[in-house]
Structures are given as structure tokens and as C-alpha cells.
Design an enzyme around this catalytic site. Structure first.
Site, PDB file in Angstrom:
ATOM      1  N   SER A  67       0.842  -1.192   0.000  1.00 24.34           N
ATOM      2  CA  SER A  67       0.000   0.000   0.000  1.00 24.34           C
ATOM      3  C   SER A  67       0.871   1.233   0.000  1.00 24.34           C
ATOM      4  CB  SER A  67      -0.910   0.000   1.232  1.00 24.34           C
ATOM      5  OG  SER A  67      -0.132  -0.023   2.419  1.00 24.34           O
ATOM      6  N   GLU A 150      -8.265   2.893  -2.212  1.00 20.71           N
ATOM      7  CA  GLU A 150      -8.684   2.991  -0.813  1.00 20.71           C
ATOM      8  C   GLU A 150      -9.426   4.300  -0.609  1.00 20.71           C
ATOM      9  OE1 GLU A 150      -5.672   2.608   2.224  1.00 20.71           O
ATOM     10  OE2 GLU A 150      -7.203   2.638   3.807  1.00 20.71           O
ATOM     11  N   GLU A 156      -7.427  13.474   4.491  1.00 19.77           N
ATOM     12  CA  GLU A 156      -6.287  12.745   3.904  1.00 19.77           C
ATOM     13  C   GLU A 156      -6.296  12.747   2.382  1.00 19.77           C
ATOM     14  OE1 GLU A 156      -5.531   8.975   5.852  1.00 19.77           O
ATOM     15  OE2 GLU A 156      -6.181   9.806   7.755  1.00 19.77           O
ATOM     16  N   HIS A 186     -12.048   5.192   7.988  1.00 14.66           N
ATOM     17  CA  HIS A 186     -12.493   6.280   7.106  1.00 14.66           C
ATOM     18  C   HIS A 186     -14.014   6.269   6.933  1.00 14.66           C
ATOM     19  CE1 HIS A 186      -8.353   7.177   6.125  1.00 14.66           C
ATOM     20  NE2 HIS A 186      -8.145   5.927   5.761  1.00 14.66           N
ATOM     21  N   GLU A 244      -5.407  -2.613  10.651  1.00 15.76           N
ATOM     22  CA  GLU A 244      -4.552  -1.442  10.527  1.00 15.76           C
ATOM     23  C   GLU A 244      -4.644  -0.646  11.822  1.00 15.76           C
ATOM     24  OE1 GLU A 244      -3.615   1.330   6.772  1.00 15.76           O
ATOM     25  OE2 GLU A 244      -5.653   1.519   7.513  1.00 15.76           O
TER      26      GLU A 244
END
Ligand code: MN
Length: 288
Positions: A67, A150, A156, A186, A244
Site C-alpha cells: 500500500s 482505498e 487525507e 475512514h 490497521e
């Protein structure tokens, strides 16, 4: 309990760089905690020994996914062609590294820098994203690889903040190896709930990040993981589900700052990871 979904963990749970000793440590810890997949961020891949990492991953029988996000001076959503070209170069290098590691999935904010934009995406910027990612997807297809978009929150990126944004972008790119990547951290900020986006994306879902609202221990925050995992079950999702989490206990200079990791949510990555693996396994086992 075994599930068809590979369960992954982000390397930032273990180490802050991708130097050979760090990668070896991350692989050993990922295996020991029972995961199937290690996700490596390519933000700092200059020290990465690709061949050695691939051999170690194969020995450990771990899958790998990569990623990254881009940077403001190497950003394919810019309207400045020199900035776009630098972003495009980073993406193609990252695709090659992912392939060299034996991975088939490159995902993340492939479409912009990771950081707060001071204005909306421009029409020219969006055309640049579509053009570059179409070329990247075509190269990826030749290597049997998949890209992930993503969906990140408004602080962001300004390119895709919701599942609908990402589906529209993927439609415009028009390559079927461009998949959607949902992340509960998110989604909590941008989506109406944890169910509708999963159903909207459906079979185009290619990768999942699970993280708490504060990116600490799963279950210690307020996210509705029961609804989310039920929705994944409903659409028959069989792809990777990667945990994550970020803490100031493990820092990767560029990425940690881009993600605004300013506080210490945990110290013991091994305990955190074992807990996350058990949490994800229990959620996957609960819906049938
Ligand atoms: Mn994520």
C-alpha cells in the site's frame, strides 16, 4: 476457526521501516500471531531488499499486499504535469516492487497525496488521475495484478471520500482490475453507516482495512463491526481483511506524520495483533 478470507496485519504494528532486519521481524511476528498476510507500506521502500523479503515471505508461507499514498510533490491528482509525472513514476515503481515481492495487490491512496488539501479536486486533476491509473491498471493486468482504490477521509485526500466517489472513479478508469478498498476508520468519518457502502461496492470490493475510530485496539472504540462484518458476509466477500493500527510506539517518519499519528494508543504490538486476529476471526465466524 479457518475462514476463506486471508487475515492480514499492517507492518506498522511491528516496525517503522522496511530495512531487512525490520522486514524479517515483521514476518516472524505476523506468522506468530496467526495472520495469513502482511501488508507493507511502500512509503520507505528504498531500504527494502525485495528478493530477500520475498524469500522470507515464501518460507513463512505468508501472502503480501502493498500500500501507499503519494506526496504533494508527486501527486497524480495535480494539474501540474511535472507533479503528475513524479506521482506516476512512484506508482509504477511501487507496482514493480509489489510484483517483485510476489504480491498481486497494490492498494491505498494511489490517486493523491495523503494529507489535507486546501481546495477541492480540479477537473484537470481528476482527468490526470483517470489517465495515470488507467495506464497503471493496464500494466498491472499484464502482471496478473490488481489495484485498489482505498477510500480515505476528507483530511487525507480530496479525490475519493465515499464508496460512491470510488465507484465513479473506477468506472471512469474503466479497467476491471481496479477494485475498491473500504476502511472502517475512514467509513466512520464519511459514510452514512457500515452497511450501505459495502452493498454499493458489492463484488467490486477487493481489499478491506479494519481499524477502530481512534486506530487502536479493535472493540475499544465505538465502531459497529457487527454490522460491517455481517454486510461483508452478505455480499460474499472472500478477499483480504487487514488490521490497521497506528501508535507513536512505532513510527515511519513520512507515513506516521501523513496520518497524524500523534499519540500512544498501544505499546505492545504483539498483544495488539493477537487481539486483533482473534477479534476478526470471531466476527467472521459469527455471521452465517
Ligand atoms: Mn487504511
Amino acid at each position: 476457526m479457518t475462514t476463506p478470507n486471508p487475515i492480514g496485519v499492517h507492518a506498522l504494528v511491528w516496525v517503522g521501516d522496511t530495512a531487512p532486519d525490520s522486514v524479517d521481524h515483521a514476518i516472524a511476528q505476523t506468522k506468530a500471531a496467526g495472520f495469513d498476510l502482511l501488508e507493507l507500506s511502500l512509503h520507505d521502500s528504498t531500504n527494502l531488499d525485495v528478493a530477500a523479503a520475498r524469500a522470507a515471505l515464501e518460507t513463512a508461507r505468508l501472502q503480501v499486499a502493498c500500500s501507499r499514498g503519494l506526496a504533494f510533490d508527486a501527486d497524480v491528482s495535480s494539474s501540474d504535469s511535472a507533479v503528475v509525472e513524479r506521482g506516476e513514476k512512484l506508482l509504477h515503481e511501487s507496482l514493480a516492487v509489489t510484483h517483485g515481492l510476489g504480491g498481486t495487490h497494490l492498494t491505498g491512496a494511489l490517486y493523491s497525496a495523503l494529507g489535507k488539501y486546501s481546495a477541492p479536486l480540479t477537473a484537470q486533476g481528476r482527468r490526470n488521475v483517470v489517465m495515470v491509473l488507467r495506464g497503471l491498471a493496464q500494466e498491472a493486468r499484464g502482471r496478473g495484478m490488481t489495484l485498489g482504490l482505498e477510500i480515505c477521509n476528507r483530511y487525507e485526500t480530496n479525490v475519493v471520500n465515499t464508496a460512491r466517489d470510488a465507484l465513479a472513479l473506477a468506472d471512469d478508469i474503466g479497467e476491471d482490475n481496479v477494485t475498491i478498498h473500504l476502511d472502517t476508520y475512514h467509513m466512520n468519518i464519511e459514510e452514512d453507516d457500515f452497511v450501505r457502502p459495502v452493498h454499493e461496492v458489492g463484488e467490486r470490493l477487493g481489499y478491506v482495512h479494519v481499524g477502530e475510530n481512534h486506530r487502536g485496539y479493535l472493540g475499544s472504540g465505538h465502531l459497529d463491526f457487527t454490522s460491517f462484518f455481517r454486510a461483508l458476509h452478505d455480499i460474499g466477500y472472500l478477499g483480504p481483511i487487514t488490521f490497521e493500527s497506528f501508535s507513536s510506539a512505532v513510527v515511519m517518519a513520512g507515513l506516521s506524520n501523513d496520518l497524524a499519528v500523534w499519540r500512544n494508543l498501544w505499546d505492545d504490538g504483539a498483544d495488539l495483533a493477537r487481539h486483533a486476529h482473534a477479534f476478526i476471526t470471531a466476527q467472521l465466524g459469527a455471521h452465517r
